[in-house]
Design an enzyme around this catalytic site. Structure first.
Site, mmCIF file in Angstrom:
data_model
loop_
_atom_site.group_PDB
_atom_site.id
_atom_site.type_symbol
_atom_site.label_atom_id
_atom_site.label_comp_id
_atom_site.label_asym_id
_atom_site.label_seq_id
_atom_site.Cartn_x
_atom_site.Cartn_y
_atom_site.Cartn_z
ATOM 1 C CB THR A 146 -0.982 -0.012 1.187
ATOM 2 O OG1 THR A 146 -0.264 -0.220 2.402
ATOM 3 C CG2 THR A 146 -2.008 -1.118 1.022
ATOM 4 C CE LYS A 171 0.170 -3.331 3.673
ATOM 5 N NZ LYS A 171 -0.470 -2.369 4.677
ATOM 6 C CB THR A 182 -0.500 -1.873 10.127
ATOM 7 O OG1 THR A 182 -1.245 -1.266 11.149
ATOM 8 C CG2 THR A 182 -1.360 -1.885 8.890
ATOM 9 C CD GLU A 262 2.247 5.306 6.477
ATOM 10 O OE1 GLU A 262 1.488 4.645 5.736
ATOM 11 O OE2 GLU A 262 1.854 5.980 7.438
ATOM 12 C CB SER A 386 -5.034 2.030 -0.343
ATOM 13 O OG SER A 386 -6.032 2.146 -1.314
#
Length: 386
Positions: A146, A171, A182, A262, A386
């Site tokens: 994603t 992922k 996650t 991120e 996404s």
């Protein structure tokens, strides 16, 4: 080849139109046997996505023959129609693979509340199934991404040329918080390992890898880690040997997830030493990892050890508040809860940062991994796509 490195597995990944970017967004991994033992762990979030609700039932008998995964939409809080989409995707995989739908784990990732087009998924399953091959692991790994900037894959060989291996893909780049983080993870092995042993090994491995990854304290609705054993090598390793290899694979993936977190500028390993219990060590490390003040200081290259101690003090761990030691990148900036070496000696220019906390209360230790809090992280999550 990651998930297709062990014998007995085929995989594929393709773009079917779920992502507006046109990138790959559907993956399929199939166990061709001769054995089909499996184990899985899922998010501990009480708010669970439809694929998790489906897959939790699938795995109860310890048999999984295929995993189908889509990115581009989490299929979470999409109502009864969303669950029916999950069911029909499993049915389509089963029909094409000649197996039971009850042996198909379904995974989704992406935005919560986004309704995935059912027909697009069903047609996509047919297209991806036609592309299955023993070289398809890399395509599958890219199809589950994603906000990831790179795919996460690993292969671990059995010890001393044992003739069996583990392959895996994952992922995850944001909402990384324990249990799990996650992530979607598919792990394969061609070792002969019964389902009960797979379950024990997987829980031992996730406990010291994915469950110790705490990027931003936000827990997902879709986390799934599925381990499948084909038995194609014909070799049965000892449980200890298999668990050690699985821990190595899971830790590699966890650190790959951390490296791609991120917007992160720093990867931080927080190790708590001499705790009364391992749980105490994890609680202390996790408290520091979730301190936005500490994480912002690291982003600013400020070795602010006071923020470390402040976070330690919020825990229920056993320690003497007047007798704590803290080191940052090997510089003991705090001894006996007082200033020690000059913080100016701490160089935070490198991406990797270590924090060591000595509780002086026992023999247990643990490491929790996190990253800094940056402008880029805020920007990434102010307009997620996404």
């Amino acid at each position: 080849m990651s998930v297709t490195h062990p014998a007995g597995f085929v995989a594929a990944g393709a773009a079917i139109g779920l992502k507006s970017t046109g990138r790959k967004d559907l993956a399929l991994v199939v166990n061709q046997g001769p054995t089909f033992d499996s184990a899985s762990v899922f998010t501990s979030n009480r708010c669970k996505a439809n694929p998790v609700l489906w897959s939790e039932q699938v795995v109860k008998d310890g048999v999984v023959r295929a995993v189908v995964l889509n990115s581009g939409g989490a299929n979470c809080y999409t109502g009864p129609e969303g669950f029916q989409t999950t069911h029909q995707v499993a049915e389509r995989v089963a029909e094409l693979a000649g197996i039971a739908a009850g042996d198909v784990v379904v995974c989704s990732t992406g935005l919560i509340g986004l309704v995935n087009d059912r027909q697009t998924l069903l047609d996509g399953v047919s297209a991806v199934h036609a592309q299955l091959s023993a070289e398809g692991g890399d395509d599958a790994a890219h199809a589950i991404m994603t906000t990831d900037t790179v795919s996460k894959q690993v292969v671990v060989q059995g010890p001393d040329g044992a003739g069996w291996s583990i392959g895996a893909m994952a992922k995850g780049a944001g909402m990384l918080a324990p249990a799990l983080a996650t992530m979607l993870v598919v792990i394969t092995t061609d070792a002969v390992v019964p389902a009960a042993d797979l379950d024990a090994a997987l829980r031992a491995a996730t406990r010291v890898s994915f469950d110790r990854l705490d990027s931003d304290g936000c827990q997902s609705t879709n986390d799934t880690v599925t381990l499948m054993a084909s038995g194609a090598s014909g070799i049965t390793p000892s449980l200890d040997e298999f668990t050690a290899a699985l821990v190595e694979a899971c830790r590699s993936l966890a650190l790959q997830l951390l490296a791609d977190a991120e917007g992160a500028d720093h990867e931080i390993a927080i190790t708590t030493l001499h705790a009364a219990t391992e749980d105490d060590a994890v609680e202390v490390g996790r408290s520091v990892a979730r301190s936005n003040l500490f994480k912002a200081a690291v982003f600013g290259k400020d070795p602010n050890w006071g923020r470390v101690l402040a976070s330690v003090g919020t825990t229920s761990a056993v320690f003497d508040p007047a007798d704590l030691d803290v080191a940052m990148n090997g510089v003991w900036v705090c001894r006996n809860s007082t200033p020690a070496e000059d913080p100016a000696l701490v160089d935070l220019s490198d991406r990797k940062v270590t924090v060591t906390i000595d509780l002086k209360s026992g023999d247990a230790e643990a490491t929790v991994w996190t990253n800094d809090l940056t402008h880029a992280y805020v920007h990434e999550n102010s307009a997620y796509s996404s």
